[in-house]
Write a protein that holds these residues in place. Structure first.
Motif, PDB file in Angstrom:
ATOM      1  N   VAL A 144     -14.385  -1.387   0.689  1.00 30.61           N
ATOM      2  CA  VAL A 144     -13.556  -2.583   0.520  1.00 30.61           C
ATOM      3  C   VAL A 144     -13.072  -3.043   1.892  1.00 30.61           C
ATOM      4  N   SER A 145     -13.429  -4.269   2.236  1.00 30.89           N
ATOM      5  CA  SER A 145     -13.020  -4.824   3.532  1.00 30.89           C
ATOM      6  C   SER A 145     -12.063  -5.997   3.379  1.00 30.89           C
ATOM      7  N   THR A 146     -11.966  -6.531   2.168  1.00 28.79           N
ATOM      8  CA  THR A 146     -11.103  -7.683   1.918  1.00 28.79           C
ATOM      9  C   THR A 146     -10.293  -7.430   0.658  1.00 28.79           C
ATOM     10  N   LEU A 147      -9.002  -7.701   0.737  1.00 22.18           N
ATOM     11  CA  LEU A 147      -8.110  -7.565  -0.406  1.00 22.18           C
ATOM     12  C   LEU A 147      -7.511  -8.923  -0.717  1.00 22.18           C
ATOM     13  N   ILE A 148      -7.683  -9.357  -1.950  1.00 19.39           N
ATOM     14  CA  ILE A 148      -7.120 -10.627  -2.411  1.00 19.39           C
ATOM     15  C   ILE A 148      -6.057 -10.311  -3.457  1.00 19.39           C
ATOM     16  N   LEU A 149      -4.876 -10.863  -3.276  1.00 21.29           N
ATOM     17  CA  LEU A 149      -3.807 -10.714  -4.254  1.00 21.29           C
ATOM     18  C   LEU A 149      -3.680 -12.027  -5.011  1.00 21.29           C
ATOM     19  N   ASP A 150      -3.915 -11.962  -6.302  1.00 16.84           N
ATOM     20  CA  ASP A 150      -3.868 -13.154  -7.143  1.00 16.84           C
ATOM     21  C   ASP A 150      -2.497 -13.219  -7.814  1.00 16.84           C
ATOM     22  N   PHE A 151      -1.684 -14.165  -7.369  1.00 18.87           N
ATOM     23  CA  PHE A 151      -0.315 -14.339  -7.859  1.00 18.87           C
ATOM     24  C   PHE A 151      -0.208 -15.398  -8.958  1.00 18.87           C
ATOM     25  N   ARG A 152      -1.313 -15.867  -9.490  1.00 19.78           N
ATOM     26  CA  ARG A 152      -1.248 -16.971 -10.468  1.00 19.78           C
ATOM     27  C   ARG A 152      -0.329 -16.694 -11.639  1.00 19.78           C
ATOM     28  N   ALA A 153      -0.297 -15.448 -12.121  1.00 23.96           N
ATOM     29  CA  ALA A 153       0.539 -15.135 -13.283  1.00 23.96           C
ATOM     30  C   ALA A 153       1.962 -14.741 -12.896  1.00 23.96           C
ATOM     31  N   THR A 154       2.214 -14.529 -11.620  1.00 22.35           N
ATOM     32  CA  THR A 154       3.510 -14.023 -11.162  1.00 22.35           C
ATOM     33  C   THR A 154       4.547 -15.144 -11.104  1.00 22.35           C
ATOM     34  N   THR A 155       5.654 -14.909 -11.803  1.00 15.25           N
ATOM     35  CA  THR A 155       6.742 -15.893 -11.817  1.00 15.25           C
ATOM     36  C   THR A 155       8.022 -15.341 -11.214  1.00 15.25           C
ATOM     37  N   PHE A 156       8.057 -14.015 -10.960  1.00 13.37           N
ATOM     38  CA  PHE A 156       9.263 -13.410 -10.391  1.00 13.37           C
ATOM     39  C   PHE A 156       8.864 -12.319  -9.414  1.00 13.37           C
ATOM     40  N   LEU A 157       9.481 -12.350  -8.228  1.00 10.21           N
ATOM     41  CA  LEU A 157       9.258 -11.360  -7.177  1.00 10.21           C
ATOM     42  C   LEU A 157      10.611 -11.017  -6.583  1.00 10.21           C
ATOM     43  N   ASP A 158      11.004  -9.732  -6.658  1.00 10.30           N
ATOM     44  CA  ASP A 158      12.282  -9.357  -6.060  1.00 10.30           C
ATOM     45  C   ASP A 158      12.046  -8.631  -4.738  1.00 10.30           C
ATOM     46  N   SER A 159      13.097  -8.120  -4.133  1.00  8.62           N
ATOM     47  CA  SER A 159      12.969  -7.477  -2.821  1.00  8.62           C
ATOM     48  C   SER A 159      12.101  -6.223  -2.875  1.00  8.62           C
ATOM     49  N   SER A 160      12.099  -5.519  -3.991  1.00 11.91           N
ATOM     50  CA  SER A 160      11.221  -4.349  -4.136  1.00 11.91           C
ATOM     51  C   SER A 160       9.764  -4.776  -4.163  1.00 11.91           C
ATOM     52  N   GLY A 161       9.484  -5.865  -4.839  1.00  8.89           N
ATOM     53  CA  GLY A 161       8.122  -6.398  -4.869  1.00  8.89           C
ATOM     54  C   GLY A 161       7.673  -6.836  -3.495  1.00  8.89           C
ATOM     55  N   LEU A 162       8.534  -7.513  -2.779  1.00  8.98           N
ATOM     56  CA  LEU A 162       8.213  -7.934  -1.422  1.00  8.98           C
ATOM     57  C   LEU A 162       8.019  -6.718  -0.514  1.00  8.98           C
ATOM     58  N   GLY A 163       8.875  -5.725  -0.663  1.00 11.04           N
ATOM     59  CA  GLY A 163       8.767  -4.514   0.144  1.00 11.04           C
ATOM     60  C   GLY A 163       7.459  -3.787  -0.068  1.00 11.04           C
ATOM     61  N   VAL A 164       7.013  -3.678  -1.316  1.00 10.10           N
ATOM     62  CA  VAL A 164       5.757  -2.972  -1.588  1.00 10.10           C
ATOM     63  C   VAL A 164       4.560  -3.749  -1.055  1.00 10.10           C
ATOM     64  N   LEU A 165       4.653  -5.059  -0.992  1.00 17.72           N
ATOM     65  CA  LEU A 165       3.575  -5.851  -0.380  1.00 17.72           C
ATOM     66  C   LEU A 165       3.457  -5.520   1.109  1.00 17.72           C
ATOM     67  N   VAL A 166       4.599  -5.378   1.774  1.00 17.45           N
ATOM     68  CA  VAL A 166       4.600  -5.036   3.210  1.00 17.45           C
ATOM     69  C   VAL A 166       4.058  -3.615   3.395  1.00 17.45           C
ATOM     70  N   ILE A 167       4.493  -2.675   2.562  1.00 19.76           N
ATOM     71  CA  ILE A 167       4.017  -1.298   2.658  1.00 19.76           C
ATOM     72  C   ILE A 167       2.502  -1.233   2.480  1.00 19.76           C
ATOM     73  N   CYS A 168       1.989  -1.910   1.473  1.00 21.22           N
ATOM     74  CA  CYS A 168       0.548  -1.871   1.213  1.00 21.22           C
ATOM     75  C   CYS A 168      -0.229  -2.578   2.306  1.00 21.22           C
ATOM     76  N   ARG A 169       0.353  -3.521   2.955  1.00 21.64           N
ATOM     77  CA  ARG A 169      -0.298  -4.186   4.083  1.00 21.64           C
ATOM     78  C   ARG A 169      -0.554  -3.200   5.210  1.00 21.64           C
ATOM     79  N   ARG A 170       0.332  -2.220   5.341  1.00 23.17           N
ATOM     80  CA  ARG A 170       0.237  -1.233   6.417  1.00 23.17           C
ATOM     81  C   ARG A 170      -0.713  -0.083   6.084  1.00 23.17           C
ATOM     82  N   LEU A 171      -1.170   0.030   4.849  1.00 23.70           N
ATOM     83  CA  LEU A 171      -2.051   1.150   4.460  1.00 23.70           C
ATOM     84  C   LEU A 171      -3.390   1.063   5.174  1.00 23.70           C
TER      85      LEU A 171
END
Length: 82
Positions: free
Chosen positions: A55-82
């Motif tokens: 896997v060389s490309t990761l796409i996050l599909d947010f079409r169904a997402t209607t709510f994102l809190d600070s924990s959700g934002l934090g995990v996006l940053v953490i996974c970006r660093r993996l």
């Protein structure tokens, strides 16, 4: 061409679905990405990176997402660093 799909047959508001094809992984995010979904998202990312080294490309599909809190934002940053 390798294709791996993990789409729940009865998706719930917190279900994550993934699709991998030709080195591109798409993660379909749930309606809510908050503290209760953050751990599942992080473990899904870790599993994909460990089991699918091509896997060389990761796409996050947010079409169904209607709510994102600070924990959700934090995990996006953490996974970006993996």
């Amino acid at each position: 061409m390798t294709t791996f799909t993990n789409r729940p047959s009865n998706p719930s508001a917190s279900a994550l679905a993934t699709e991998i094809s030709d080195g591109i992984c798409t993660i379909y995010l749930p309606e809510t990405l908050a503290v209760s979904e953050a751990a599942t998202f992080q473990s899904t990312c870790r599993q994909i990176f460990a089991e699918q080294p091509d896997v060389s490309t990761l796409i996050l599909d947010f079409r169904a997402t209607t709510f994102l809190d600070s924990s959700g934002l934090g995990v996006l940053v953490i996974c970006r660093r993996l």
